[in-house]
Design a protein around this motif. Structure first.
Motif, short mmCIF file in Angstrom:
data_model
loop_
_atom_site.label_atom_id
_atom_site.label_comp_id
_atom_site.label_asym_id
_atom_site.label_seq_id
_atom_site.Cartn_x
_atom_site.Cartn_y
_atom_site.Cartn_z
N ALA A 121 -10.68 73.33 69.09
CA ALA A 121 -9.86 74.38 69.69
C ALA A 121 -9.43 75.51 68.78
N PHE A 122 -9.92 75.58 67.55
CA PHE A 122 -9.65 76.77 66.74
C PHE A 122 -10.57 77.89 67.25
N ALA A 123 -10.34 78.29 68.48
CA ALA A 123 -11.22 79.22 69.18
C ALA A 123 -10.46 79.81 70.37
N GLU A 124 -11.10 80.72 71.06
CA GLU A 124 -10.46 81.31 72.24
C GLU A 124 -10.59 80.41 73.46
N ASN A 304 13.94 66.63 77.13
CA ASN A 304 14.78 67.32 76.13
C ASN A 304 15.60 66.34 75.30
N ILE A 305 14.98 65.22 74.96
CA ILE A 305 15.65 64.23 74.13
C ILE A 305 16.02 64.80 72.76
N VAL A 306 15.19 65.74 72.28
CA VAL A 306 15.48 66.45 71.03
C VAL A 306 15.00 67.89 71.20
N ASP A 307 15.38 68.75 70.27
CA ASP A 307 14.93 70.13 70.26
C ASP A 307 13.60 70.19 69.50
N LEU A 308 12.50 70.26 70.22
CA LEU A 308 11.18 70.26 69.59
C LEU A 308 10.91 71.51 68.77
N ASP A 309 11.65 72.57 69.03
CA ASP A 309 11.48 73.79 68.24
C ASP A 309 11.79 73.55 66.77
N LEU A 310 12.57 72.52 66.47
CA LEU A 310 12.89 72.20 65.08
C LEU A 310 11.63 71.86 64.29
N LEU A 311 10.62 71.31 64.98
CA LEU A 311 9.39 70.91 64.30
C LEU A 311 8.46 72.08 64.02
N ILE A 312 8.60 73.17 64.78
CA ILE A 312 7.70 74.32 64.64
C ILE A 312 8.27 75.27 63.59
N THR A 313 7.63 75.30 62.43
CA THR A 313 8.17 76.10 61.33
C THR A 313 7.44 77.42 61.14
N LYS A 314 6.32 77.62 61.83
CA LYS A 314 5.60 78.88 61.70
C LYS A 314 4.60 79.02 62.83
N LYS A 315 4.39 80.25 63.29
CA LYS A 315 3.37 80.56 64.29
C LYS A 315 2.48 81.67 63.73
N ILE A 316 1.17 81.47 63.82
CA ILE A 316 0.24 82.42 63.22
C ILE A 316 -0.93 82.71 64.16
N MET A 317 -1.65 83.79 63.85
CA MET A 317 -2.87 84.11 64.58
C MET A 317 -4.05 83.31 64.04
N LEU A 318 -5.03 83.08 64.89
CA LEU A 318 -6.23 82.36 64.49
C LEU A 318 -6.91 83.03 63.30
N ASP A 319 -6.90 84.37 63.26
CA ASP A 319 -7.51 85.10 62.15
C ASP A 319 -6.90 84.72 60.80
N ASP A 320 -5.66 84.26 60.81
CA ASP A 320 -4.94 83.96 59.57
C ASP A 320 -4.91 82.46 59.27
N LEU A 321 -5.82 81.69 59.90
CA LEU A 321 -5.80 80.24 59.80
C LEU A 321 -5.82 79.74 58.35
N LYS A 337 5.26 71.78 61.24
CA LYS A 337 4.14 72.03 62.14
C LYS A 337 3.91 73.54 62.26
N ILE A 338 2.75 73.96 61.80
CA ILE A 338 2.33 75.36 61.96
C ILE A 338 1.43 75.43 63.19
N LEU A 339 1.80 76.29 64.13
CA LEU A 339 1.02 76.48 65.35
C LEU A 339 0.18 77.75 65.24
N VAL A 340 -1.03 77.65 65.76
CA VAL A 340 -2.01 78.73 65.70
C VAL A 340 -2.33 79.19 67.11
N THR A 341 -2.51 80.50 67.30
CA THR A 341 -2.91 81.02 68.61
C THR A 341 -4.00 82.07 68.45
#
Length: 347
Positions: A121-124, A304-321, A337-341
């Motif tokens: 899934a490192f793709a469109e 919503n047992i916990v705030d899952l946003d706490l785990l997401i520490t960065k969001k980046i573009m696929l180009d910057d993988l 957890k770094i999320l890629v889009t």
């Protein structure tokens, strides 16, 4: 379409490739978010290990169904989905018993894991069996849905273990998997959740996610502290670090009839002194990947047992993988957890 292909250690290439064509029983999914997993980083640093050179990696992902093939009835175009990356035969005795993670053909005849033995899934877009697309409720974000796969890994370990309501748990290692184990142990209503790690920032995060006690073994004797907290030993110790010191400590802190559940993937052999287990009739169990846990993880996340946003520490573009993803994970251990889009509109 644009995709990140893996060739060897430190060699990921952003390439233009053909968009996947749908086929019977399958779905094409527009990728929204992909999580960078520790196993991806292992390939980046020392691969190829499990990934086939030339493969599009990425296996923790969510998306929106773009096209469905003939015979597909479980999803339709426009459905928001979390995606299973197990590509299995469905016919062997393990698959028929609901143990897809143990498929007899894993790694044979093209079966295996999306993102390692087949394009991920490192793709469109990504092509996968439609039954591996699990619809998510509107209350669950696509960012959180990208973390269902690692959540399933940890829930599988908890479900396999002897941990039930009111019992005590210790988690050795507060990386992404260890922290998700905290969430799952909390969901199972463990009476105590003790987390052991040397990183103070990870221990603080563990407390926010539900740990009742945190221990830094550089500052105190973890085994002695656990035994004192639990009146002699913990019911289940989850080993999520994969090194000799945590393995040894986990075997020594168990209650009678306790269980060491191994979740980590070890890079080196470790030694065991069986007498640490024998006198208390303690056992060692293992957990690999997941089988049928996706729906339960989705329910836990949606509650919503916990705030899952706490785990997401960065969001980046696929180009910057590579630079903003892999290199950042290696050089800045504060990230969880770094999320890629692949979509600029997501940022």
């Amino acid at each position: 379409m644009k995709a990140a292909k893996f060739y060897k250690a430190k060699d990921f290439r952003m390439e233009e490739v053909s968009a996947p064509a749908v086929k019977p029983g399958h779905a094409v999914v527009n990728v929204e978010w992909i999580g960078i997993c520790g196993s991806d980083i292992h390939e980046y640093v020392a691969g190829p290990l499990n990934a086939v050179p030339g493969t599009i990696m990425g296996h923790e992902f969510s998306g929106v169904v773009a096209e469905v093939g003939e015979g597909v009835t479980n999803v339709k175009v426009g459905d928001r989905v979390a995606c299973i990356n197990l590509d299995v035969c469905g016919e062997c005795k393990y698959c028929k018993a609901g143990q897809r993670n143990l498929c007899a053909k894993m790694g044979i005849d093209g079966y295996g894991l999306l993102g390692f033995t087949a394009d991920g899934a490192f793709a469109e877009q990504v092509l996968l069996e439609a039954e591996n697309c699990i619809k998510i409720p509107e209350t669950l974000s696509l960012e959180h849905a990208a973390m269902v796969e690692p959540g399933a890994v940890t829930l599988h370990a908890v479900n396999k273990s002897r941990l039930t309501e009111g019992k005590t748990a210790a988690v050795f290692g507060a990386g992404p998997i260890g922290l998700l184990l905290v969430i799952m142990a909390k969901a199972k209503k463990a009476s105590q959740i003790i987390v052991i790690d040397v990183a103070e920032d990870r221990l603080e995060m563990a407390k926010k996610l539900g740990a009742t006690t945190v221990i830094n073994p550089m500052k105190e004797n973890a085994v002695e502290s656990i035994k004192e907290l639990t009146d002699g030993g913990v019911d289940v110790a989850f080993e999520a670090a994969g090194v000799q010191p945590t393995f040894s400590a986990a075997t020594k802190c168990l209650a009678k009839n306790g269980e060491l559940m191994i979740v980590a993937l070890y890079e080196k052999e470790v030694s065991l002194f069986p007498l640490d287990l024998t006198m208390g009739e303690a056992i060692i169990s293992n957990s690999f990947c997941y089988s049928e846990e996706f729906p339960e993880v989705i329910d836990i996340y949606a509650s919503n047992i916990v705030d899952l946003d706490l785990l997401i520490t960065k969001k980046i573009m696929l180009d910057d993988l590579v630079e903003e993803g892999f290199e950042t994970n290696l050089n800045d251990k504060t990230h969880i957890k770094i999320l890629v889009t692949p979509k600029q509109s997501n940022l």
